[in-house]
Design an enzyme around this catalytic site. Sequence first.
Site, PDB file in Angstrom:
ATOM      1  N   GLY A  51       0.791  -1.228   0.000  1.00  0.00           N
ATOM      2  CA  GLY A  51       0.000   0.000   0.000  1.00  0.00           C
ATOM      3  C   GLY A  51       0.817   1.268   0.000  1.00  0.00           C
ATOM      4  O   GLY A  51       0.300   2.343   0.312  1.00  0.00           O
ATOM      5  N   GLU A 104       5.149  -6.015   0.963  1.00  0.00           N
ATOM      6  CA  GLU A 104       4.577  -6.372  -0.334  1.00  0.00           C
ATOM      7  C   GLU A 104       4.290  -5.143  -1.191  1.00  0.00           C
ATOM      8  O   GLU A 104       3.137  -4.780  -1.426  1.00  0.00           O
ATOM      9  CB  GLU A 104       3.280  -7.171  -0.117  1.00  0.00           C
ATOM     10  CG  GLU A 104       3.458  -8.441   0.693  1.00  0.00           C
ATOM     11  CD  GLU A 104       2.130  -9.114   1.014  1.00  0.00           C
ATOM     12  OE1 GLU A 104       1.064  -8.515   0.699  1.00  0.00           O
ATOM     13  OE2 GLU A 104       2.140 -10.211   1.573  1.00  0.00           O
ATOM     14  N   ARG A 152       2.317  -1.115  -6.517  1.00  0.00           N
ATOM     15  CA  ARG A 152       2.345   0.082  -7.360  1.00  0.00           C
ATOM     16  C   ARG A 152       3.663   0.849  -7.207  1.00  0.00           C
ATOM     17  O   ARG A 152       4.117   1.500  -8.147  1.00  0.00           O
ATOM     18  CB  ARG A 152       1.154   0.984  -7.041  1.00  0.00           C
ATOM     19  CG  ARG A 152       1.333   1.914  -5.859  1.00  0.00           C
ATOM     20  CD  ARG A 152       0.164   2.852  -5.654  1.00  0.00           C
ATOM     21  NE  ARG A 152      -0.999   2.127  -5.196  1.00  0.00           N
ATOM     22  CZ  ARG A 152      -2.216   2.340  -5.673  1.00  0.00           C
ATOM     23  NH1 ARG A 152      -2.413   3.236  -6.608  1.00  0.00           N
ATOM     24  NH2 ARG A 152      -3.238   1.660  -5.213  1.00  0.00           N
ATOM     25  N   ARG A 184      -9.297   3.621 -13.206  1.00  0.00           N
ATOM     26  CA  ARG A 184      -9.040   4.192 -11.888  1.00  0.00           C
ATOM     27  C   ARG A 184      -9.665   5.577 -11.666  1.00  0.00           C
ATOM     28  O   ARG A 184     -10.175   5.848 -10.573  1.00  0.00           O
ATOM     29  CB  ARG A 184      -7.531   4.240 -11.624  1.00  0.00           C
ATOM     30  CG  ARG A 184      -6.905   2.853 -11.626  1.00  0.00           C
ATOM     31  CD  ARG A 184      -5.435   2.878 -11.253  1.00  0.00           C
ATOM     32  NE  ARG A 184      -5.271   3.210  -9.853  1.00  0.00           N
ATOM     33  CZ  ARG A 184      -4.738   4.341  -9.422  1.00  0.00           C
ATOM     34  NH1 ARG A 184      -4.318   5.253 -10.281  1.00  0.00           N
ATOM     35  NH2 ARG A 184      -4.619   4.572  -8.131  1.00  0.00           N
ATOM     36  N   TYR A 205     -11.893   5.632  -8.433  1.00  0.00           N
ATOM     37  CA  TYR A 205     -11.319   6.272  -7.255  1.00  0.00           C
ATOM     38  C   TYR A 205     -11.111   7.769  -7.388  1.00  0.00           C
ATOM     39  O   TYR A 205     -10.591   8.394  -6.465  1.00  0.00           O
ATOM     40  CB  TYR A 205      -9.944   5.659  -6.930  1.00  0.00           C
ATOM     41  CG  TYR A 205      -9.897   4.160  -6.864  1.00  0.00           C
ATOM     42  CD1 TYR A 205     -10.865   3.433  -6.184  1.00  0.00           C
ATOM     43  CD2 TYR A 205      -8.876   3.461  -7.476  1.00  0.00           C
ATOM     44  CE1 TYR A 205     -10.810   2.054  -6.105  1.00  0.00           C
ATOM     45  CE2 TYR A 205      -8.802   2.075  -7.410  1.00  0.00           C
ATOM     46  CZ  TYR A 205      -9.782   1.380  -6.727  1.00  0.00           C
ATOM     47  OH  TYR A 205      -9.719   0.018  -6.667  1.00  0.00           O
ATOM     48  N   CYS A 213     -18.824   4.913 -24.038  1.00  0.00           N
ATOM     49  CA  CYS A 213     -20.157   5.494 -23.889  1.00  0.00           C
ATOM     50  C   CYS A 213     -20.554   5.577 -22.427  1.00  0.00           C
ATOM     51  O   CYS A 213     -21.519   4.933 -21.975  1.00  0.00           O
ATOM     52  CB  CYS A 213     -21.171   4.686 -24.688  1.00  0.00           C
ATOM     53  SG  CYS A 213     -20.916   4.802 -26.469  1.00  0.00           S
ATOM     54  N   GLU A 214     -19.806   6.322 -21.667  1.00  0.00           N
ATOM     55  CA  GLU A 214     -20.063   6.581 -20.257  1.00  0.00           C
ATOM     56  C   GLU A 214     -19.668   8.013 -19.949  1.00  0.00           C
ATOM     57  O   GLU A 214     -18.573   8.454 -20.312  1.00  0.00           O
ATOM     58  CB  GLU A 214     -19.238   5.649 -19.351  1.00  0.00           C
ATOM     59  CG  GLU A 214     -19.580   4.183 -19.469  1.00  0.00           C
ATOM     60  CD  GLU A 214     -20.888   3.834 -18.777  1.00  0.00           C
ATOM     61  OE1 GLU A 214     -21.358   4.629 -17.939  1.00  0.00           O
ATOM     62  OE2 GLU A 214     -21.439   2.752 -19.081  1.00  0.00           O
TER      63      GLU A 214
END
Length: 447
Positions: free
Chosen positions: A262, A304, A307, A343, A347, A374-375
């Site tokens: 994270g 861990e 990103r 993303r 988010y 189409c959004e």
Amino acid sequence: MTTLDTRPASGPGTTPDSLSVWPASTSEQPHGGLLVGGVALAEIAESHGTPVYVLDENEVRERCRTYRSAFPDADIHYAAKAFLCRALARWVEEEGLGLDVCSAGELELAVTTGFPADRILFHGNAKSPQDLGTALRLGVGRIVIDTPAEIARIAAAVGPGGRQRVMVRVTPGISAGGHEKIRTGSDDQKFGLSLRDGHAQHAIARILDQPQLELTGIHCHLGSQITDVKPYLVAVRRLVGLMARVRDTHGFALSELDLGGGHGIAYRPGEPALDVTALARRVRAELADSCAAAGLRVPRLVVEPGRAVSGPAGVAVYRVLAVKRTPGRTFVAVDGGMSDNPRPALYGVRYAPRLIGRHSPADSESVTVVGRHCEAGDLLAEDVSLPADTHPGDLLAVPVAGAYHLSMASSYNLVGRPPVVAVRDGHARLLVRRETLEDLRARDVGL
């Protein structure tokens, strides 16, 4: 290299921080071109089409080495969910990192690439029978138990005389992360076993009664995009407390403590990022102090990062299809969007796209970069500065695109997923080919 957030800028016309979130190899050309890994992004767009993802191999490797240097006595496992392909698995393995996976698919890809199975952790809040069967068949190093039901399932699958090393995922009651949808350390979400209500202790007691299971340690994951060290220090104190209770109750010393990942990165110049060197220094000190106070031997630390390894090494390149000016906003539409990067829609992540391939003399204007889908929520970057003469045919590059873009991609509107091209020392090579209409048709067997 002591942090993973900033990079020196160079080249004509470069402001002090304009390239700070780009790979370290990035350089600017006088005509407005941009080189990454010694290769012009515009050349990659011409040879491989757009959208296209570019991954700087040296950047990935250097970030792996930063973690190895910061945590010399810990196990570093790259979080494959951020992005995984065969070449990336090979780079990570060659740099001495382990891997954590969340599905049989990720596990199979890694192991068939040659990644040692005993250096892989298997995660998941709802592991399928196929997931567990694959993990046991391939000899995965650790299975992280996330729910009480898994205890009996794994023991039964191992069978008499067998033995599988496991960890227990604990929710330590800590809320941390950049968005509510990526905060996983509190008691009100789907992951892990609560420390507060005793479920974690009960699960540990059950595991210790299973001869097929070897409990090696405690695991937690607080969330994603965390830029402050303090939540990790609180987690260390609480988990060491749990380890002391396990010793006192069962006479058993746990040998591993996994703090998850994270680790936050900067997506735009000036944004904060987690200082990995400071994190390592303070976590090691807190772990030593907490264990000394509890009379425990210091466990082997596991971290861990996902990103923080692959994110800043990736660049997405799009071609402008249309520019639309309305009374309230200017829209720059590109040939990708939420199918290759969901993303922003999920988010609200903000990026800093850049015009590449030509030098523009025009003043900048505030625009919204949108996708082709189409959004109404298909936005890639809101209220960003681009040259006022941006027009169809131009190329836009988006940095910090190496994590949670293609790993979360879809074929929405039957638009195929983009290819991935690696760059290193002036050379480019295809890692993952573009998903074609033929690929999409081949899955449809309904006629």
